[in-house]
Design an enzyme around this catalytic site. Structure first.
Site, PDB file in Angstrom:
ATOM      1  N   ARG B  55       0.831  -1.207   0.000  1.00  0.00           N
ATOM      2  CA  ARG B  55       0.000   0.000   0.000  1.00  0.00           C
ATOM      3  C   ARG B  55       0.867   1.260   0.000  1.00  0.00           C
ATOM      4  NH1 ARG B  55      -3.438  -1.467   4.965  1.00  0.00           N
ATOM      5  NH2 ARG B  55      -2.130  -3.198   5.579  1.00  0.00           N
ATOM      6  N   GLU B  66      -3.701   5.701   3.838  1.00  0.00           N
ATOM      7  CA  GLU B  66      -3.177   4.742   2.875  1.00  0.00           C
ATOM      8  C   GLU B  66      -4.082   4.619   1.655  1.00  0.00           C
ATOM      9  OE1 GLU B  66      -1.195   1.677   6.096  1.00  0.00           O
ATOM     10  OE2 GLU B  66      -3.268   1.352   5.453  1.00  0.00           O
ATOM     11  N   THR B  94     -11.320   5.158  14.550  1.00  0.00           N
ATOM     12  CA  THR B  94      -9.892   4.923  14.350  1.00  0.00           C
ATOM     13  C   THR B  94      -9.602   4.666  12.866  1.00  0.00           C
ATOM     14  OG1 THR B  94      -9.738   3.935  16.537  1.00  0.00           O
ATOM     15  CG2 THR B  94      -7.989   3.403  15.001  1.00  0.00           C
ATOM     16  N   ARG B 122     -14.976  -7.434   5.620  1.00  0.00           N
ATOM     17  CA  ARG B 122     -14.008  -8.208   4.827  1.00  0.00           C
ATOM     18  C   ARG B 122     -12.832  -8.664   5.675  1.00  0.00           C
ATOM     19  NH1 ARG B 122      -8.959  -6.010   5.387  1.00  0.00           N
ATOM     20  NH2 ARG B 122      -8.291  -4.521   3.826  1.00  0.00           N
ATOM     21  N   ALA B 149     -14.110  -1.824  17.508  1.00  0.00           N
ATOM     22  CA  ALA B 149     -15.019  -1.846  16.358  1.00  0.00           C
ATOM     23  C   ALA B 149     -14.998  -3.158  15.579  1.00  0.00           C
ATOM     24  CB  ALA B 149     -14.685  -0.671  15.425  1.00  0.00           C
ATOM     25  N   GLN B 150     -13.890  -3.911  15.641  1.00  0.00           N
ATOM     26  CA  GLN B 150     -13.789  -5.160  14.866  1.00  0.00           C
ATOM     27  C   GLN B 150     -14.406  -6.371  15.559  1.00  0.00           C
ATOM     28  OE1 GLN B 150     -11.889  -5.930  11.863  1.00  0.00           O
ATOM     29  NE2 GLN B 150     -12.038  -3.726  11.563  1.00  0.00           N
ATOM     30  N   ASP B 171     -11.032  -6.834  27.161  1.00  0.00           N
ATOM     31  CA  ASP B 171     -10.491  -5.546  26.713  1.00  0.00           C
ATOM     32  C   ASP B 171      -9.941  -4.822  27.930  1.00  0.00           C
ATOM     33  OD1 ASP B 171     -11.044  -3.595  24.011  1.00  0.00           O
ATOM     34  OD2 ASP B 171     -10.548  -2.545  25.877  1.00  0.00           O
ATOM     35  N   THR B 211      -6.470  -5.143  18.932  1.00  0.00           N
ATOM     36  CA  THR B 211      -6.329  -3.914  19.715  1.00  0.00           C
ATOM     37  C   THR B 211      -5.868  -2.794  18.778  1.00  0.00           C
ATOM     38  OG1 THR B 211      -4.036  -4.421  20.267  1.00  0.00           O
ATOM     39  CG2 THR B 211      -5.729  -5.242  21.769  1.00  0.00           C
ATOM     40  N   GLY B 236      -1.791  -5.879  14.827  1.00  0.00           N
ATOM     41  CA  GLY B 236      -0.427  -5.513  14.449  1.00  0.00           C
ATOM     42  C   GLY B 236      -0.403  -5.323  12.943  1.00  0.00           C
ATOM     43  N   ASP B 237      -0.610  -4.094  12.501  1.00  0.00           N
ATOM     44  CA  ASP B 237      -0.842  -3.897  11.065  1.00  0.00           C
ATOM     45  C   ASP B 237      -0.193  -2.643  10.498  1.00  0.00           C
ATOM     46  OD1 ASP B 237      -2.382  -1.997  12.221  1.00  0.00           O
ATOM     47  OD2 ASP B 237      -4.232  -2.544  11.203  1.00  0.00           O
TER      48      ASP B 237
END
Lengths: 349, 349
Positions: B55, B66, B94, B122, B149-150, B171, B211, B236-237
């Site tokens: 990206r 991105e 976020t 997705r 949110a996920q 959490d 997280t 972790g992204d």
């Protein structure tokens, strides 16, 4: 039960083609070209602040789709733009575009707009900005070779910014020339339709080439171009697409937007990697010389750069503060509790 | 005089957040997650066809913006997505996103849609696709660490695709866990709210970490993770943002989307450049093994890849053929004669 109304943060102003046309007429096309020239120049003066990257291109046999992002640290912009020369045969635009502004601090979009028209305007304004520094003093006559979608914008920008009052048109297709001449009537320009490129450039101090073929072409040969000329080369703007014979480049002083991009996409893709160029932002900010003498051939090897779109998008955003030429798009999901995206979905049931 | 109506080619279907929510409810969220899992997997099977590029990221102190383009040669897609962990403190998402499909042959956009919701769907579907090949057979219990949110999308995708029926939530903020538990009521899942990560992973065969902190964190330490586990690491992204202790990575077999991107953005940014990974598309297409034995630790080091958005966008476009969950945007300037852009502008006067 219907969904709750989205909050203000969720709504992004969107300028449709129709609203962009309204905005242009509200401001006046020549005034807008002058103002765009000034905002683009102002951002060229703070060139070093911008995040600069060559555009991200996806090439296919038929054309190219590009993303052009940039940022000044506060505002981020990108443009989506395609280039498909064969589209015209199907009654479609060769180049269409739309663009976006977002806040760097939140990543939230703040403007989405058509940019087919806006790109034509900003491209012409960028040409005028370059010509202001490079064209022979007192230039009155310009030639436009390639009388497609860009031509009239180019003619009016040079008139409004430089004061040219005579435009000489040539296109391989006489219908294109006829169209441009018709459209330019009533703007106070003397318009001469020519049947050869040689006739078109006669007496012109500024020669703009804006043809659309995706191939190496030779719109101008070396013996056509005398001294004391400014060439504004618009159409050579992607790999494999050029308009000038390389011998012209050997005699000209060449000015570019962003060398890493221009060396791939511009006229100078024909030249060695060390072919000397001057960055336009240095001319604009006084760090480098523009036109040196009356006999010089200057060449603006224009390919279009992301900061020009950034400037144009910011200009439109400013103008929208006074005018309602936009609608609001519900494009950002914005639940009351940002972690409760799923709850927002459930409540819309 | 008003502008002539734009032609059909000039109008691009746009799916607002409200229309996306309608579409999800029309299809049913679990059905949609199953169908998305299948279309994403189908495109993973033809992985080698896609134009793949890491990206294009614009980083700032506050976050990242991105652009994620890809193409299969016929259809081009890109997604705009931001990641701003501090947004939550201001009541903002976020991650927000929107995306576009275009025809490669003309460069004309054919779909513009919100993708904040669609990305959550997705991402969960991609997790389910990976787990289908990597999780221990008959996995019934999953843990979700990070209940933002996920979380609910992850829980429902694993239920719908794998048949998990027990989800254990943790959490750092008990209110987030409470929110997720409340949202998941009524879906036929046993939901257990936990007050420590250790409690959450008790008895879980699938551990999902999602997280949002933009920093190196250690959500899971080595001694927390036994054998026979599948870890689905979502959070972790991006560079500088990880969730797992590196000792876990030394014991796990790691599966990734696109190695050049994951080595920069994923958990494995902690490891040497030659840390062995298996590409998920090879597992899906039978060229590489997924889970080898019951005692193995498998790790899907998920960062999100452009083909997943491509698949989701194409899915939405197909669904819109049967349903009118969109409006039409006048975003493409489309004069009758494509060379007559200026004439179109003049006639709109």
């Amino acid at each position: 039960m219907s969904a709750p109304l989205p909050s203000e943060k969720a709504l992004v102003p969107f300028v449709s083609v129709e609203n962009m046309m309204r905005l242009v007429h509200h401001i006046g096309v020549e005034t807008m070209l002058v103002e765009l020239t000034d905002v683009i120049e102002a951002d060229f003066r703070r060139w070093e602040l911008f995040d600069k990257t060559p555009r991200v291109a996806s090439h296919s046999r038929e054309g190219v789709i590009e993303l052009m992002p940039t940022s000044d640290g506060e505002i981020y912009s990108f443009k989506y733009v395609n280039g498909h020369p064969k589209n015209m045969g199907q009654g479609l635009q060769t180049v269409t575009a739309f663009g976006l502004l977002a806040e760097v601090s939140t990543g939230y979009p703040v403007l989405l707009t058509e940019m087919t028209l806006l790109t034509a305007l900003r491209t012409a304004a960028t040409s005028a900005m370059a010509a202001r520094h490079l064209a022979p003093k007192g230039a009155r006559t310009m030639a436009i070779i390639g009388n497609g979608a860009q031509a009239e914008f180019q003619a009016l920008a040079m008139k409004a910014v430089l004061g040219t009052d005579h435009v000489r048109l040539y296109d391989i297709d006489p219908l294109a020339t006829e169209k441009a001449a018709r459209n330019l009537a009533g703007f106070g320009l003397t318009v001469t339709a020519c049947t050869t490129p040689e006739a078109a450039i006669e007496g012109a101090q500024i020669i703009t080439t804006c043809t659309a073929d995706k191939q190496y072409a030779t719109i101008l040969t070396d013996n056509m171009v005398g001294g004391g000329i400014h060439i504004n080369a618009i159409g050579g703007d992607c790999p494999g697409k050029t308009e000038l014979h390389r011998d012209i480049l050997l005699r000209a002083d060449t000015f570019v937007e962003y060398p890493p991009q221009t060396r791939i996409e511009g006229e100078i893709q024909q030249m060695d990697a060390d072919y000397p160029v001057t960055e336009l932002w240095k001319v604009v900010s006084g760090e480098a010389q523009g036109r040196r003498d009356a006999g010089q051939i200057t060449l603006f090897d224009s390919v279009g750069f992301a900061t020009e779109d950034f400037s144009a998008l910011r200009y439109v955003r400013e103008k929208l503060k006074q005018n309602r030429f936009y609608q609001e798009l519900d494009i950002i999901a914005d639940p009351d509790d940002p972690r409760d995206l799923f709850g927002m979905l459930q409540r819309a049931r």
